[in-house]
Scaffold this motif. Structure first.
Motif, mmCIF file in Angstrom:
data_model
loop_
_atom_site.group_PDB
_atom_site.id
_atom_site.type_symbol
_atom_site.label_atom_id
_atom_site.label_comp_id
_atom_site.label_asym_id
_atom_site.label_seq_id
_atom_site.Cartn_x
_atom_site.Cartn_y
_atom_site.Cartn_z
ATOM 1 N N GLN A 108 48.286 47.653 38.076
ATOM 2 C CA GLN A 108 46.787 48.505 38.376
ATOM 3 C C GLN A 108 46.938 49.526 37.515
ATOM 4 N N GLU A 109 45.610 49.802 37.077
ATOM 5 C CA GLU A 109 45.297 51.134 36.466
ATOM 6 C C GLU A 109 43.739 51.442 36.600
ATOM 7 N N GLY A 110 43.584 52.395 37.397
ATOM 8 C CA GLY A 110 42.076 52.784 37.812
ATOM 9 C C GLY A 110 41.849 51.594 38.845
ATOM 10 N N LYS A 111 40.625 51.046 38.861
ATOM 11 C CA LYS A 111 40.274 49.722 39.787
ATOM 12 C C LYS A 111 40.641 48.463 39.120
ATOM 13 N N ALA A 112 40.916 48.581 38.008
ATOM 14 C CA ALA A 112 41.598 46.979 37.483
ATOM 15 C C ALA A 112 43.020 46.658 37.747
ATOM 16 N N ARG A 113 43.184 45.330 37.588
ATOM 17 C CA ARG A 113 44.422 44.787 38.141
ATOM 18 C C ARG A 113 44.583 43.731 36.859
ATOM 19 N N ILE A 114 45.905 43.770 36.284
ATOM 20 C CA ILE A 114 46.136 42.857 35.466
ATOM 21 C C ILE A 114 47.429 42.070 35.801
ATOM 22 N N LEU A 115 47.677 40.700 35.536
ATOM 23 C CA LEU A 115 48.931 40.189 35.677
ATOM 24 C C LEU A 115 49.684 40.062 34.604
ATOM 25 N N THR A 116 50.872 40.613 34.448
ATOM 26 C CA THR A 116 51.686 40.757 33.323
ATOM 27 C C THR A 116 53.069 39.595 33.426
ATOM 28 N N GLN A 117 53.482 39.315 32.116
ATOM 29 C CA GLN A 117 54.336 38.467 32.164
ATOM 30 C C GLN A 117 55.311 38.494 30.869
ATOM 31 N N LEU A 118 56.236 39.490 30.875
ATOM 32 C CA LEU A 118 56.913 39.852 29.757
ATOM 33 C C LEU A 118 56.107 40.403 28.486
ATOM 34 N N ILE A 249 37.696 45.191 32.197
ATOM 35 C CA ILE A 249 37.760 45.130 33.209
ATOM 36 C C ILE A 249 37.499 46.440 34.106
ATOM 37 N N ARG A 250 38.201 47.480 33.553
ATOM 38 C CA ARG A 250 37.885 48.750 33.759
ATOM 39 C C ARG A 250 36.212 49.375 33.577
ATOM 40 N N TYR A 251 35.919 48.914 32.414
ATOM 41 C CA TYR A 251 34.446 49.302 32.205
ATOM 42 C C TYR A 251 33.652 48.715 33.177
ATOM 43 N N ALA A 252 33.768 47.496 33.446
ATOM 44 C CA ALA A 252 32.843 46.713 34.563
ATOM 45 C C ALA A 252 33.118 47.186 35.783
ATOM 46 N N ARG A 253 34.241 47.678 36.493
ATOM 47 C CA ARG A 253 34.468 48.149 37.655
ATOM 48 C C ARG A 253 34.284 49.664 37.905
ATOM 49 N N GLU A 254 34.438 50.488 36.972
ATOM 50 C CA GLU A 254 34.361 51.764 37.213
ATOM 51 C C GLU A 254 33.066 52.439 36.510
ATOM 52 N N LEU A 255 32.178 51.742 35.734
ATOM 53 C CA LEU A 255 30.985 52.284 35.122
ATOM 54 C C LEU A 255 29.971 51.756 35.958
ATOM 55 N N MET A 274 42.797 36.992 29.942
ATOM 56 C CA MET A 274 41.702 37.639 30.338
ATOM 57 C C MET A 274 40.752 36.664 31.514
ATOM 58 N N LYS A 275 40.817 35.521 31.362
ATOM 59 C CA LYS A 275 40.327 34.777 32.316
ATOM 60 C C LYS A 275 40.941 34.872 33.571
ATOM 61 N N ARG A 276 42.453 35.057 33.608
ATOM 62 C CA ARG A 276 43.050 34.541 34.618
ATOM 63 C C ARG A 276 42.938 36.388 35.428
ATOM 64 N N ASN A 277 42.997 37.376 34.642
ATOM 65 C CA ASN A 277 42.828 38.635 35.299
ATOM 66 C C ASN A 277 41.455 38.919 35.573
ATOM 67 N N LYS A 278 40.370 38.269 35.335
ATOM 68 C CA LYS A 278 39.249 38.445 35.754
ATOM 69 C C LYS A 278 38.980 37.518 37.282
ATOM 70 N N ALA A 279 39.769 36.535 37.144
ATOM 71 C CA ALA A 279 39.697 35.691 38.436
ATOM 72 C C ALA A 279 40.321 36.339 39.493
ATOM 73 N N PHE A 280 41.460 37.097 39.160
ATOM 74 C CA PHE A 280 42.473 37.705 39.949
ATOM 75 C C PHE A 280 41.538 38.810 40.396
ATOM 76 N N ASN A 281 40.890 39.580 39.743
ATOM 77 C CA ASN A 281 40.129 40.936 40.179
ATOM 78 C C ASN A 281 38.939 40.367 41.000
ATOM 79 N N ALA A 282 38.233 39.515 40.676
ATOM 80 C CA ALA A 282 37.295 38.893 41.476
ATOM 81 C C ALA A 282 37.534 38.662 43.049
ATOM 82 N N ALA A 283 38.761 38.166 43.073
ATOM 83 C CA ALA A 283 39.352 37.546 44.446
ATOM 84 C C ALA A 283 39.429 38.850 45.388
ATOM 85 N N HIS A 284 39.391 39.984 44.815
ATOM 86 C CA HIS A 284 39.535 41.266 45.858
ATOM 87 C C HIS A 284 38.214 41.594 46.661
ATOM 88 N N GLY A 285 37.389 40.842 46.662
ATOM 89 C CA GLY A 285 36.231 41.207 47.455
ATOM 90 C C GLY A 285 34.944 40.933 46.799
#
Length: 684
Positions: A108-118, A249-255, A274-285
């Protein structure tokens, strides 16, 4: 005499060095004993915030004397916060956490979350400063954009595009409906005859409306007819090389007031991430889901995206892995009139002069190897952007252009004006750098002369230097052309800094961007490149004078002086280099140096008597306001491996990705493998 005298002299020199070191330590102890300022946790935000006492330590009535014990690897203090937590740049929020899919870690950075795998998709934690400063500049751009739209003195943007058969935008473009209204799309595909008929009908309607309107005699207080501006749209952003989509995602969530953020990448793995991270962030509310609807994932070559969507974006952000030179031509066409263009270049070896011929082929400038190489890199990139804009009758105005860590980042506004585009040669200059000493001079490529009401464009005058340097007698190297106009808008810098200070919690890398903006605000805007007093003293084989003392001498001589954000030892001044050498000559007279066995540039400089006598009286201007207030200006890096990272798909070392264990050990060896045997030269 003999060994005893030599030992005594060595002891005396050692004692002097120790005394000076103790004096420096006393100064550092005094600074360390100052009351600590209030700092939020590095993450900021609310909810499950990081424990401040763990990061900063509990307050103490007595400040202990600091020790010089070496910090373990991975535990370097970052400004006011000392932490070895690799996730310290995360910004917790009040949203409930969601467990990631199996095999993934959440970053997580700012309000954005991303899923990392190596290292399947490129991510570099060091770029948190880049993303933070981009958000700060984007907020300032939105503020200025709204003010300009409300002002009657600022004309409406001129976003003329090719229409009909000349239109390069495909009708089936998936991002086109997010950028233009249906009426604008319909008008864009009208043929030449249809467009001419529509313009004639509009003209007749306007003429009829004017005839039906009351005359000026009947309504003397009626305002003059001004072409109405279209309604201000929400900002449309293109992130050309989005990788994981973190920045988008930070642009969309923080601006605020975001119309859409097009997150583009050519790599299919990046599109999936990107699609995976977009769906993961959208699931938070619900709020997060509404913000994520503004992120448009797109997979295409960014050059084609920009060429096919001419002047349709309010802001274009390019952060490639390496050089952006091949992207500039499309970038200056994609951004609308008065829009913001953000460009990053990480090929510092090329821009700093290690591969000058490569820099010439990519950027159209030949760099010089000198102490000012990092600022030179900024100016080379600006000249390349302006040259690309000039081909389309456009020009740039730099808002903020900085060197950060291992890359340069430029924020410029792009305007459409054939008249101003012709001034491009007056904004760039060739640089003549002495091969023996640090003296340099600029020769503008072009100039303008005004006669009556007409402006005439002419070639620049030259040469500005003789064949041999007047100070040391050596020859000159010629480089350039570089951008020699101001690289910052100080009004923007002051406003951005104030906004960042007011909203500390919104910036995970607050300490670094605040220090950067502080040093940028201190710079002299009209002085291109800088000098390094240590380098100049090395030329003379002399110990450099204290920085405050040297600055005082320059100010007492009647000139301005300031630091530079790209180098803690740099000085920017409007004083001629002859004045700087005179001050150093006076310093050497008081602190003699040994003679050299052969001719050197330093001996040639010291052979001349100074024309300007140095006045060493200390003045207030010798210290900047930030120095007097104890504000950190050049913070240390927060952790090990704070720098460039391997491309996506390559093996990672431990510590290069927070929360993810690397696959290999140091120098690419298998983890736990013993170091290889050193190669021995064969005996002949």
């Amino acid at each position: 005499s003999g060994p005893a005298a030599s030992a005594f002299a060595t002891t005396a020199r050692t004692t002097g060095v120790v005394r000076r070191a103790l004096a420096v330590c006393d100064t550092l102890f005094a600074r360390a004993a100052r009351p600590a300022r209030d700092h939020p946790p590095l993450g900021g935000g609310g909810g499950s915030s990081v424990d401040a006492s763990r990061l900063f330590g509990a307050p103490s009535a007595r400040v202990p004397r600091p020790t010089f014990a070496r910090l373990p690897r991975g535990r370097r203090a970052f400004s006011a916060a000392g932490t070895d937590d690799p996730l310290a740049f995360m910004s917790p929020t009040s949203e409930p956490s969601i467990e990631p899919p199996e095999g993934f870690a959440v970053l997580q950075e700012g309000k954005a979350r991303i899923l990392t795998q190596l290292n399947d998709v490129f991510y570099n934690k060091a770029q948190v400063v880049n993303r933070d400063i981009s958000l700060a500049v984007m907020r300032q751009f939105q503020k200025v954009r709204a003010e300009e739209h409300a002002s009657a003195d600022v004309r409406a943007p001129k976003n003329k595009r090719n229409k009909g058969n000349l239109c390069a935008t495909p009708r089936d473009s998936p991002i086109l409906p997010h950028l233009l209204t249906p009426e604008e799309i319909e008008q864009m595909y009208l043929s030449h005859e249809e467009h001419a008929a529509r313009m004639e009908a509009t003209r007749l309607e306007a003429k009829d409306a004017k005839n039906d309107a009351p005359s000026a005699q009947d309504a003397p207080d009626a305002p003059n007819s001004i072409r109405p501006k279209p309604p201000l749209r929400d900002i449309r952003i293109l992130e050309g090389m989005a990788a994981s989509g973190l920045r988008a995602i930070r642009y969309a969530r923080e601006l605020e007031n975001v119309g859409c953020v097009v997150a583009n990448d050519l790599d299919p793995n990046a599109i999936g991430a990107m699609k995976r991270n977009k769906a993961f962030n959208a699931a938070h509310g619900p709020e997060a889901a509404a913000q994520m609807d503004k992120v448009i994932c797109h997979g295409q070559d960014v050059r084609m995206v920009m060429m096919q969507h001419e002047k349709m974006f309010d802001a274009v952000d390019l952060d490639p892995y390496g050089t952006p030179s091949t992207l500039l031509d499309g970038a200056v066409q994609a951004v609308g009139d008065g829009g913001l263009l953000c460009v990053t270049a990480t090929d510092m070896a090329v821009l700093c002069g290690n591969n000058g011929e490569v820099c010439w082929t990519k950027y159209g400038s030949y760099p010089l190897r000198a102490k000012y190489c990092h600022e030179q890199a900024v100016r080379v990139l600006l000249s390349a952007i302006d040259a690309a804009a000039g081909r389309y009758k456009r020009h740039i105005v730099p808002m903020l252009s900085v060197h950060i860590d291992f890359y340069v980042r430029c924020f410029v506004r792009v305007y459409s004006s054939a008249k101003d585009a012709k001034l491009a040669p007056t904004k760039v200059s060739y640089a003549f750098q002495c091969a023996g000493c640090d003296a340099f001079e600029f020769q503008p490529v072009g100039k303008t002369t005004t006669k009556h009401n007409s402006v005439k464009h002419q070639v620049g005058d030259g040469p500005v230097v003789p064949q041999k340097c007047e100070h040391c007698g050596w020859g000159f190297h010629m480089g350039g052309p570089f951008w020699t106009e101001p690289v910052h808008d100080q009004t923007w810098v002051a406003s951005i800094k104030k906004q960042v200070e007011t909203n500390k919690a919104d910036y995970p890398g607050y300490d670094k961007i605040h220090a950067l903006l502080t040093t940028v605000q201190e710079e002299l805007p009209d002085c291109a490149l800088h000098y390094d007093i240590h380098s100049m003293s090395t030329t003379l084989k002399a110990t450099p004078p204290p920085m405050a003392l040297f600055r005082s001498a320059v100010i007492n001589a009647g000139y301005r002086i300031s630091p530079a954000h790209s180098d803690p030892l740099a000085i920017k001044t409007d004083a001629p280099v002859s004045v700087l050498w005179d001050i150093l000559r006076c310093w050497v007279k008081e602190h003699p140096v040994k003679g050299q066995a052969h001719k050197t540039p330093g001996e040639a400089i010291l052979a001349k008597e100074p024309k300007v006598i140095a006045n060493w009286t200390r003045v207030n201007g010798a210290f900047t306001k930030a120095q007097r207030d104890g504000v950190t200006r050049y913070p240390n890096n927060p952790s090990e491996n704070w720098g460039p990272k391997a491309r996506a798909g390559r093996a990672l070392m431990d510590g290069q990705h927070p929360g993810v264990e690397g696959e290999v050990g140091p120098q690419g060896r298998a983890k736990g493998a013993p170091p290889p045997e050193p190669k021995r030269r064969k005996k002949e």
